[in-house]
Design a protein around this motif. Sequence first.
Motif, mmCIF file in Angstrom:
data_model
loop_
_atom_site.group_PDB
_atom_site.id
_atom_site.type_symbol
_atom_site.label_atom_id
_atom_site.label_comp_id
_atom_site.label_asym_id
_atom_site.label_seq_id
_atom_site.Cartn_x
_atom_site.Cartn_y
_atom_site.Cartn_z
ATOM 1 N N ALA A 151 4.008 26.819 -8.245
ATOM 2 C CA ALA A 151 4.054 25.553 -8.825
ATOM 3 C C ALA A 151 5.366 24.915 -8.767
ATOM 4 O O ALA A 151 5.492 23.606 -8.326
ATOM 5 C CB ALA A 151 3.681 25.535 -10.139
ATOM 6 N N GLY A 152 6.382 25.620 -8.750
ATOM 7 C CA GLY A 152 7.737 24.915 -8.465
ATOM 8 C C GLY A 152 7.948 24.612 -7.098
ATOM 9 O O GLY A 152 8.479 23.470 -6.820
ATOM 10 N N LEU A 153 7.393 25.513 -6.118
ATOM 11 C CA LEU A 153 7.482 24.967 -4.827
ATOM 12 C C LEU A 153 6.874 23.630 -4.486
ATOM 13 O O LEU A 153 7.245 22.927 -3.629
ATOM 14 C CB LEU A 153 6.549 26.203 -3.877
ATOM 15 N N GLY A 154 5.686 23.489 -5.275
ATOM 16 C CA GLY A 154 4.787 22.180 -4.991
ATOM 17 C C GLY A 154 5.628 21.052 -5.588
ATOM 18 O O GLY A 154 5.751 20.027 -5.005
ATOM 19 N N VAL A 155 6.013 21.288 -6.959
ATOM 20 C CA VAL A 155 6.892 20.254 -7.434
ATOM 21 C C VAL A 155 8.084 19.810 -6.733
ATOM 22 O O VAL A 155 8.386 18.319 -6.478
ATOM 23 C CB VAL A 155 7.013 20.356 -9.101
ATOM 24 N N GLY A 156 8.874 20.679 -6.183
ATOM 25 C CA GLY A 156 9.961 20.375 -5.382
ATOM 26 C C GLY A 156 9.645 19.825 -4.042
ATOM 27 O O GLY A 156 10.387 18.916 -3.836
ATOM 28 N N GLN A 162 0.848 -1.425 -0.051
ATOM 29 C CA GLN A 162 -0.066 -0.162 0.077
ATOM 30 C C GLN A 162 0.919 1.260 0.013
ATOM 31 O O GLN A 162 0.550 2.242 -0.557
ATOM 32 C CB GLN A 162 -0.924 0.045 1.234
ATOM 33 N N THR A 163 2.070 1.163 0.806
ATOM 34 C CA THR A 163 2.921 2.503 0.741
ATOM 35 C C THR A 163 3.318 2.658 -0.677
ATOM 36 O O THR A 163 3.511 3.985 -1.195
ATOM 37 C CB THR A 163 4.252 2.503 1.700
ATOM 38 N N LEU A 164 3.832 1.498 -1.369
ATOM 39 C CA LEU A 164 4.415 1.638 -2.674
ATOM 40 C C LEU A 164 3.249 2.295 -3.721
ATOM 41 O O LEU A 164 3.578 3.033 -4.310
ATOM 42 C CB LEU A 164 4.815 0.554 -3.249
ATOM 43 N N ARG A 165 2.053 1.598 -3.583
ATOM 44 C CA ARG A 165 0.974 2.230 -4.355
ATOM 45 C C ARG A 165 0.669 3.559 -4.194
ATOM 46 O O ARG A 165 0.530 4.375 -4.979
ATOM 47 C CB ARG A 165 -0.343 1.375 -4.124
ATOM 48 N N GLY A 166 0.668 3.927 -2.811
ATOM 49 C CA GLY A 166 0.321 5.378 -2.611
ATOM 50 C C GLY A 166 1.446 6.417 -3.249
ATOM 51 O O GLY A 166 0.891 7.514 -3.693
ATOM 52 N N GLY A 167 2.680 6.074 -3.009
ATOM 53 C CA GLY A 167 3.998 6.692 -3.836
ATOM 54 C C GLY A 167 3.669 6.700 -5.200
ATOM 55 O O GLY A 167 3.735 8.050 -5.748
ATOM 56 N N LEU A 168 3.136 5.675 -5.863
ATOM 57 C CA LEU A 168 3.192 5.667 -7.301
ATOM 58 C C LEU A 168 2.036 6.520 -7.922
ATOM 59 O O LEU A 168 2.101 7.258 -8.815
ATOM 60 C CB LEU A 168 2.992 4.220 -7.467
ATOM 61 N N ILE A 169 0.859 6.530 -7.014
ATOM 62 C CA ILE A 169 -0.472 7.276 -7.213
ATOM 63 C C ILE A 169 0.006 8.721 -7.324
ATOM 64 O O ILE A 169 -0.222 9.639 -8.183
ATOM 65 C CB ILE A 169 -1.515 7.002 -6.241
ATOM 66 N N SER A 170 0.763 9.128 -6.115
ATOM 67 C CA SER A 170 1.084 10.555 -6.048
ATOM 68 C C SER A 170 2.100 11.005 -7.229
ATOM 69 O O SER A 170 2.138 11.996 -7.835
ATOM 70 C CB SER A 170 1.888 10.974 -4.680
ATOM 71 N N PHE A 171 3.049 10.038 -7.485
ATOM 72 C CA PHE A 171 3.862 10.267 -8.757
ATOM 73 C C PHE A 171 3.152 10.715 -9.879
ATOM 74 O O PHE A 171 3.361 11.249 -10.977
ATOM 75 C CB PHE A 171 4.667 8.948 -9.110
ATOM 76 N N LEU A 172 2.044 9.858 -10.403
ATOM 77 C CA LEU A 172 1.278 9.786 -11.590
ATOM 78 C C LEU A 172 0.730 11.210 -11.365
ATOM 79 O O LEU A 172 0.574 12.003 -12.695
ATOM 80 C CB LEU A 172 0.049 8.740 -11.273
ATOM 81 N N PHE A 173 -0.089 11.650 -10.181
ATOM 82 C CA PHE A 173 -0.680 12.810 -10.180
ATOM 83 C C PHE A 173 0.382 14.038 -10.364
ATOM 84 O O PHE A 173 0.346 14.881 -11.087
ATOM 85 C CB PHE A 173 -1.273 13.141 -8.826
ATOM 86 N N GLN A 174 1.475 13.820 -9.789
ATOM 87 C CA GLN A 174 2.599 15.005 -9.999
ATOM 88 C C GLN A 174 2.787 15.207 -11.537
ATOM 89 O O GLN A 174 2.802 16.374 -12.108
ATOM 90 C CB GLN A 174 3.795 14.602 -9.181
ATOM 91 N N TYR A 175 3.141 14.086 -12.130
ATOM 92 C CA TYR A 175 3.509 14.316 -13.618
ATOM 93 C C TYR A 175 2.474 14.536 -14.581
ATOM 94 O O TYR A 175 2.591 15.323 -15.671
ATOM 95 C CB TYR A 175 4.406 12.920 -13.966
ATOM 96 N N LEU A 176 1.193 14.327 -14.106
ATOM 97 C CA LEU A 176 0.123 14.650 -14.863
ATOM 98 C C LEU A 176 0.018 16.124 -14.704
ATOM 99 O O LEU A 176 -0.132 16.853 -15.856
ATOM 100 C CB LEU A 176 -1.167 13.878 -14.431
ATOM 101 N N LEU A 177 -0.057 16.764 -13.489
ATOM 102 C CA LEU A 177 -0.063 18.235 -13.406
ATOM 103 C C LEU A 177 1.306 18.882 -13.904
ATOM 104 O O LEU A 177 0.759 19.914 -14.629
ATOM 105 C CB LEU A 177 -0.312 18.380 -11.762
#
Length: 558
Positions: free
Chosen positions: A396-401, A293-308
């Motif tokens: 946005a830079g602050l958020g991505v960082g 679940q931790t890995l999946r949570g990280g991957l989901i957040s990665f998906l959202f980060q790169y989408l945005l």
Amino acid sequence: MDVSRETGVASTATEGAAGAAGAAGLVLLTLASAQFLMTLDSSVMNVSIATVAKDVGTTVTGIQAAITFYTLVMASLMITGGKVGQILGRKRAFSIGCVIYGCGSLITALSPNLAVLLVGWSVLEGVGAALIMPAIVALVASNFARPQRPRAYGLVASAGAIAVAAGPLIGGLFTTYASWRWVFVGEVLIVLVILAFTRRVADTPPEAGARLDLVGTVLSALGLGLIVYGILRAGTWGFVQPKQGAPQWLGLSPVIWLVLAGGVVLRVFMWWELHRLRRGAAVLVDPAMLRNQTLRGGLISFLFQYLLQAGLFFTVPLFLSVALGLSAVATGVRLLPLSVTLLLAAAGVPKVFPNASPRRVVQIGFFALFAGIVIMLALLDAGAGPEIITWPMLLAGLGVGALASQLGSVTVSAVPDEQSGDVGGIQNTVTNLGASIGTALAGAVLISALTTSFLTGIEHNPAVPHEVAAQAQVELGGGIPFISDKDLQAQLDKAGVPAKTADAIVTENANARIDGLRSSLSLLAIIALIALFATRRIPARQPAASPESEPAAGAGSP
């Protein structure tokens, strides 16, 4: 005498610590440079497509196909690239990937036509990136202990994000004042420097008994390739309903069929991996890892980060370069504030707040992205100038960082270190998928809103004759291109449209462009809000150091 001895010991210890820190810094610089280089290719040529097309004797569509194929090759082979690192050793896979990538860059720089460009840029660079990027994730894990990983992963990830922001500026400068070919010559030189410094990187040895699952390789590459290609073509063909003039399969856009077919193939791939596990055979990916679940949570957040991230880097440059008519160089300069805050957050958060909750930092990151998008949405108007993007880009830079400072460490720390290569392959697959979805969604919504707004505007504008509005409804109903006032005026003059009517059409197009951009940004704001509430699987505490996670000899704090 004792004091002298103690002073000498203290001096030696200080020098040793400084040397270890210097070696770690060099390792981090090497890996971050590779990440920067891999990401740069996805953005550096977007501002030079027309020039490249002319130089190699092809069309803009041909160059766009080369960019698409590069993304396709890279995304399709990421999981396989991670497994190759297990078989050969991460450092060797990284080095081989650099050599392949460097050869591709050299061929691209010398390419006389599209066919050679495709071989160098799309195929060789794509294969090289598929070997390098999963290895980077694993090499950070093998060179830095868990307490140092958030900052190390943050700096490496920020290098990739900065490459996206700096790409248009670098491409614009070279294309304007020299030649786009020098970008790829520069890549060759950077690859040579990276290879020279690779010897300082601590390796993980090849895993005993690791084998490449050829059937799994074909299935994963095919499934991912179908999904990514479908998403990349969504802007041209339509996602479900086919656009005017686009192909259709059984009355629907090919995109939906490609995505569904890719999903089915990936399901067969997972079934095949389970089948091999039951037989005790080597697998490409252990399906059990994806139940973490931790890995999946990280991957989901990665998906959202790169989408945005991809959605923003699609819409903002369009506003600057098309709506406002800024040059590629000026557009790149306006995006630089994002790079500044991104780097500060990625390096600063782990340094200043080493024990900060990863979940809280990720939530702050998504909120900063949300706030930046909303502020730009509020400021965007027909008379707005380029200065309106400064605060949104800083946020946005602050958020991505902030996201970059945590997510890489979260995903790798969720599994044993020996699986870091597998995580690297999956993580980079997810980020490529997120970037593809972000660009496709932002583009589809923008063009749809632009088309609706423009056609409605000219229909109700008394300066536009009814027959002209009716003709536009027929010819442009499938989608209106996002073009500048200058280009539209030139086309209307060429078509012999009366000046009064032309002025009205240009005005409606300018207003429709803003409507399209606002619709696209509104969607991204909604996605950022959803991402903010999808972080519950991110751990609330930093991963603790453990004996097996200590770095190999020669590594240390970044």
